[in-house]
Scaffold this motif. Sequence first.
Motif, PDB file in Angstrom:
ATOM      1  N   ARG A  64       0.732  38.112  59.631  1.00 36.22           N
ATOM      2  CA  ARG A  64       0.187  39.229  58.868  1.00 36.22           C
ATOM      3  C   ARG A  64       1.286  39.888  58.031  1.00 36.22           C
ATOM      4  NH1 ARG A  64      -2.407  43.185  62.492  1.00 36.22           N
ATOM      5  NH2 ARG A  64      -0.321  44.013  62.708  1.00 36.22           N
ATOM      6  N   THR A  65       2.461  40.070  58.602  1.00 34.86           N
ATOM      7  CA  THR A  65       3.562  40.678  57.852  1.00 34.86           C
ATOM      8  C   THR A  65       3.994  39.778  56.703  1.00 34.86           C
ATOM      9  OG1 THR A  65       4.292  41.778  59.873  1.00 34.86           O
ATOM     10  CG2 THR A  65       5.865  41.692  58.062  1.00 34.86           C
ATOM     11  N   ALA A  66       4.003  38.470  56.931  1.00 33.74           N
ATOM     12  CA  ALA A  66       4.355  37.531  55.863  1.00 33.74           C
ATOM     13  C   ALA A  66       3.341  37.605  54.727  1.00 33.74           C
ATOM     14  CB  ALA A  66       4.438  36.113  56.413  1.00 33.74           C
ATOM     15  N   LYS A  67       2.061  37.747  55.051  1.00 29.38           N
ATOM     16  CA  LYS A  67       1.037  37.895  54.011  1.00 29.38           C
ATOM     17  C   LYS A  67       1.245  39.197  53.239  1.00 29.38           C
ATOM     18  CE  LYS A  67      -2.569  35.199  56.259  1.00 29.38           C
ATOM     19  NZ  LYS A  67      -3.893  35.232  56.910  1.00 29.38           N
ATOM     20  N   ASP A  68       1.588  40.279  53.964  1.00 30.47           N
ATOM     21  CA  ASP A  68       1.860  41.556  53.306  1.00 30.47           C
ATOM     22  C   ASP A  68       3.034  41.428  52.341  1.00 30.47           C
ATOM     23  OD1 ASP A  68      -0.195  42.671  54.771  1.00 30.47           O
ATOM     24  OD2 ASP A  68       1.118  43.685  56.209  1.00 30.47           O
ATOM     25  N   ILE A  69       4.054  40.696  52.757  1.00 29.81           N
ATOM     26  CA  ILE A  69       5.217  40.487  51.891  1.00 29.81           C
ATOM     27  C   ILE A  69       4.805  39.712  50.645  1.00 29.81           C
ATOM     28  CG2 ILE A  69       7.415  39.245  51.723  1.00 29.81           C
ATOM     29  CD1 ILE A  69       7.935  40.095  54.637  1.00 29.81           C
ATOM     30  N   ASP A  70       3.968  38.679  50.817  1.00 38.88           N
ATOM     31  CA  ASP A  70       3.487  37.914  49.662  1.00 38.88           C
ATOM     32  C   ASP A  70       2.726  38.808  48.682  1.00 38.88           C
ATOM     33  OD1 ASP A  70       4.609  35.532  50.483  1.00 38.88           O
ATOM     34  OD2 ASP A  70       2.768  34.800  51.458  1.00 38.88           O
ATOM     35  N   VAL A  71       1.880  39.693  49.220  1.00 31.97           N
ATOM     36  CA  VAL A  71       1.109  40.597  48.359  1.00 31.97           C
ATOM     37  C   VAL A  71       2.058  41.529  47.609  1.00 31.97           C
ATOM     38  CG1 VAL A  71      -0.519  42.533  48.385  1.00 31.97           C
ATOM     39  CG2 VAL A  71      -1.004  40.479  49.716  1.00 31.97           C
ATOM     40  N   LEU A  72       3.064  42.056  48.300  1.00 30.49           N
ATOM     41  CA  LEU A  72       4.021  42.950  47.636  1.00 30.49           C
ATOM     42  C   LEU A  72       4.820  42.213  46.567  1.00 30.49           C
ATOM     43  CD1 LEU A  72       5.286  45.006  50.696  1.00 30.49           C
ATOM     44  CD2 LEU A  72       3.999  45.877  48.741  1.00 30.49           C
ATOM     45  N   ILE A  73       5.202  40.990  46.845  1.00 28.31           N
ATOM     46  CA  ILE A  73       5.952  40.210  45.854  1.00 28.31           C
ATOM     47  C   ILE A  73       5.083  39.937  44.630  1.00 28.31           C
ATOM     48  CG2 ILE A  73       6.957  37.932  45.401  1.00 28.31           C
ATOM     49  CD1 ILE A  73       8.074  38.034  48.270  1.00 28.31           C
ATOM     50  N   ASP A  74       3.807  39.611  44.864  1.00 30.88           N
ATOM     51  CA  ASP A  74       2.905  39.354  43.744  1.00 30.88           C
ATOM     52  C   ASP A  74       2.656  40.598  42.901  1.00 30.88           C
ATOM     53  OD1 ASP A  74       2.686  36.710  44.432  1.00 30.88           O
ATOM     54  OD2 ASP A  74       0.803  36.954  45.542  1.00 30.88           O
ATOM     55  N   SER A  75       2.794  41.781  43.505  1.00 30.75           N
ATOM     56  CA  SER A  75       2.543  43.020  42.756  1.00 30.75           C
ATOM     57  C   SER A  75       3.762  43.477  41.958  1.00 30.75           C
ATOM     58  CB  SER A  75       2.101  44.140  43.706  1.00 30.75           C
ATOM     59  OG  SER A  75       3.183  44.570  44.504  1.00 30.75           O
ATOM     60  N   LEU A  76       4.901  42.842  42.152  1.00 25.86           N
ATOM     61  CA  LEU A  76       6.091  43.201  41.386  1.00 25.86           C
ATOM     62  C   LEU A  76       5.930  42.752  39.936  1.00 25.86           C
ATOM     63  CD1 LEU A  76       8.917  42.227  43.901  1.00 25.86           C
ATOM     64  CD2 LEU A  76       8.190  44.524  43.276  1.00 25.86           C
ATOM     65  N   PRO A  77       6.601  43.428  39.009  1.00 23.03           N
ATOM     66  CA  PRO A  77       6.522  43.003  37.607  1.00 23.03           C
ATOM     67  C   PRO A  77       7.076  41.590  37.445  1.00 23.03           C
ATOM     68  CG  PRO A  77       7.671  45.109  37.802  1.00 23.03           C
ATOM     69  CD  PRO A  77       7.433  44.603  39.180  1.00 23.03           C
ATOM     70  N   SER A  78       6.472  40.844  36.556  1.00 28.50           N
ATOM     71  CA  SER A  78       6.907  39.465  36.356  1.00 28.50           C
ATOM     72  C   SER A  78       8.180  39.425  35.522  1.00 28.50           C
ATOM     73  CB  SER A  78       5.811  38.671  35.659  1.00 28.50           C
ATOM     74  OG  SER A  78       5.621  39.167  34.355  1.00 28.50           O
ATOM     75  N   GLU A  79       8.774  38.252  35.456  1.00 29.81           N
ATOM     76  CA  GLU A  79       9.980  38.083  34.657  1.00 29.81           C
ATOM     77  C   GLU A  79       9.668  38.171  33.172  1.00 29.81           C
ATOM     78  OE1 GLU A  79      11.724  34.387  35.815  1.00 29.81           O
ATOM     79  OE2 GLU A  79      12.251  35.102  37.807  1.00 29.81           O
ATOM     80  N   GLU A  80       8.397  37.939  32.827  1.00 30.36           N
ATOM     81  CA  GLU A  80       7.994  38.010  31.433  1.00 30.36           C
ATOM     82  C   GLU A  80       8.011  39.445  30.915  1.00 30.36           C
ATOM     83  OE1 GLU A  80       4.186  36.262  31.606  1.00 30.36           O
ATOM     84  OE2 GLU A  80       4.948  34.266  32.060  1.00 30.36           O
ATOM     85  N   SER A  81       8.033  40.401  31.813  1.00 28.08           N
ATOM     86  CA  SER A  81       8.042  41.809  31.425  1.00 28.08           C
ATOM     87  C   SER A  81       9.465  42.199  31.035  1.00 28.08           C
ATOM     88  CB  SER A  81       7.542  42.676  32.589  1.00 28.08           C
ATOM     89  OG  SER A  81       7.584  44.018  32.240  1.00 28.08           O
ATOM     90  N   THR A  82       9.770  41.979  29.786  1.00 27.03           N
ATOM     91  CA  THR A  82      11.124  42.251  29.302  1.00 27.03           C
ATOM     92  C   THR A  82      11.279  43.727  28.963  1.00 27.03           C
ATOM     93  OG1 THR A  82      10.498  41.820  27.016  1.00 27.03           O
ATOM     94  CG2 THR A  82      11.265  39.930  28.312  1.00 27.03           C
TER      95      THR A  82
END
Length: 144
Positions: A64-82
């Motif tokens: 469950r914690t690993a899934k939470d980490i994945d969700v948080l990582i996905d919510s971070l701004p992408s590298e395309e956001s210059t």
Amino acid sequence: MADRLTQLQDAVNSLADQFCNAIGVLQQCGPPASFSNIQTAINKDQPANPTEEYAQLFAALIARTAKDIDVLIDSLPSEESTAALQAASLYRLEEENHEAAARLEEVVYRGDMLLEKIQSALADIAQSQLKTRSGTHSQPLPDS
């Protein structure tokens, strides 16, 4: 509420705690095993021990914690956001803010004008009432 990076760091720390706790509990409760004579037949006949329950519990917590980490990582701004894209977005938001401020100033101005009209009307009503009251008191009372 904390920002996303702080939440991500907290989740990673929580995952590390869960790993450490899982290893500690499994070491404490696990039966000793001999590496020279591995006897799996004896272990299969034994009833389920609390170690298996702990293993399932910690596996669920870690997953469950690993899934939470994945969700948080996905919510971070992408590298395309210059920086240029972020600056353009901020500029657009600033323009919207100025437009909203101008609309607000117009509404406040109209509200002030309406307030002045209401106050003027109330003053006229008060004057009329004073004239009416003073006119009834100044007339002589009829003799009976």
